[in-house]
Scaffold this active site. Structure first.
Site, short mmCIF file in Angstrom:
data_model
loop_
_atom_site.label_atom_id
_atom_site.label_comp_id
_atom_site.label_asym_id
_atom_site.label_seq_id
_atom_site.Cartn_x
_atom_site.Cartn_y
_atom_site.Cartn_z
N GLU A 1 30.23 20.96 49.43
CA GLU A 1 28.84 20.64 49.80
C GLU A 1 27.85 20.96 48.68
O GLU A 1 26.71 20.52 48.72
CB GLU A 1 28.45 21.38 51.10
CG GLU A 1 28.28 22.90 51.00
CD GLU A 1 29.59 23.69 51.06
OE1 GLU A 1 30.68 23.09 50.92
OE2 GLU A 1 29.51 24.92 51.24
N HIS B 1 33.37 25.05 47.79
CA HIS B 1 32.16 24.48 48.42
C HIS B 1 31.91 23.03 47.98
O HIS B 1 31.06 22.80 47.12
CB HIS B 1 30.93 25.28 47.98
CG HIS B 1 30.88 26.68 48.47
ND1 HIS B 1 30.29 27.05 49.66
CD2 HIS B 1 31.32 27.83 47.91
CE1 HIS B 1 30.37 28.35 49.82
NE2 HIS B 1 30.99 28.85 48.77
N CYS C 1 34.68 28.01 52.66
CA CYS C 1 34.49 29.39 52.20
C CYS C 1 34.34 30.37 53.37
O CYS C 1 35.34 30.69 54.00
CB CYS C 1 33.33 29.45 51.21
SG CYS C 1 33.43 30.92 50.19
N1 GLN Z 1 32.51 36.29 50.78
C1 GLN Z 1 31.88 35.57 51.84
C2 GLN Z 1 32.35 36.05 53.21
O1 GLN Z 1 33.14 36.90 53.33
C3 GLN Z 1 32.11 34.08 51.71
C4 GLN Z 1 31.39 33.55 50.51
C5 GLN Z 1 30.93 32.14 50.63
O2 GLN Z 1 30.92 31.51 51.69
N2 GLN Z 1 30.48 31.63 49.52
O3 GLN Z 1 31.91 35.54 54.19
#
Ligand code: GLN
Length: 190
Positions: free
Chosen positions: A171, A169, A78
């Site tokens: 994790e 994710h 992410c």
């Molecule tokens: N939107 C977040 C960002 O720009 C990422 C979101 C996440 O890691 N769950 O860093």
């Protein structure tokens, strides 16, 4: 294998647990000496702008860029995918990334439709339950990038050489498939 988890912000504790469950040594990385001691690195989910700013404040930014360039295996989930991408759409002003992956990510790409959702994906020939939280997707990618999974018509898991990134994710689930893929298919081949 000593697996570092960048532990400045975000869900690094969950990645540490996944590393240990896979039978590897987990090192929380907050200083240069810790970065120098590891064989591979995980960039957690969280807030990519904050993680980049803290990495600079902790004098880790350039050393991480250098280790990526030197071929260290890195997995980003992410926010970690954003941090590994060479180009960002809808980034914060002046937002920097470590880079390495020849991809353009759109930040918060699913955001206008729905902030968080769960979905079943195909990954490596198996079905995987994936959690997306204000997730990016891959909007464009270069010829060296392998797409490992897609959602809503966009890549959400990609690999390029030593680098692996997912929009979702793993994790936050009990499924260790992605972590195992990183350790067994990427870390062992370098
Ligand atoms: N939107 C977040 C960002 O720009 C990422 C979101 C996440 O890691 N769950 O860093």
């Amino acid at each position: 294998m000593k697996v570092g988890v960048l532990a400045l912000q975000g869900d690094f504790r969950e990645h540490v647990s996944a590393v240990i469950e896979c039978g590897h040594e987990a090192i929380e990385v907050r200083r240069l000496s810790e970065l120098e001691s590891i064989d591979s690195l995980i960039l957690p989910g969280g807030e990519s702008t904050t993680i980049a700013q803290l990495a600079a404040a902790f004098d880790l930014f350039e050393p991480i860029v250098a280790r990526i360039a030197a071929g260290m295996p890195v997995y980003g989930s992410c926010a970690g995918m954003i941090l590994l991408s060479n180009r960002i759409l809808d980034g914060a002003e002046g937002q920097r990334t470590f880079g390495g992956l020849d991809i353009t990510v759109r930040r918060n790409a699913f955001g206008r439709q729905v902030d968080s959702f769960e979905s079943d994906l195909q990954f490596n020939g198996r079905t995987l339950h994936a959690i997306f939280i204000r997730a990016p997707w891959v909007e464009e990618f270069g010829p060296g990038v392998e797409v490992l999974s897609e959602a809503a018509g966009h890549p959400v898991a990609v690999r390029q050489g030593n680098l692996l990134a997912t929009s979702f994710h793993p994790e936050l689930t009990s499924n260790l498939e992605i972590h195992r893929y990183f350790f067994d298919e990427i870390c062992k081949s370098v």
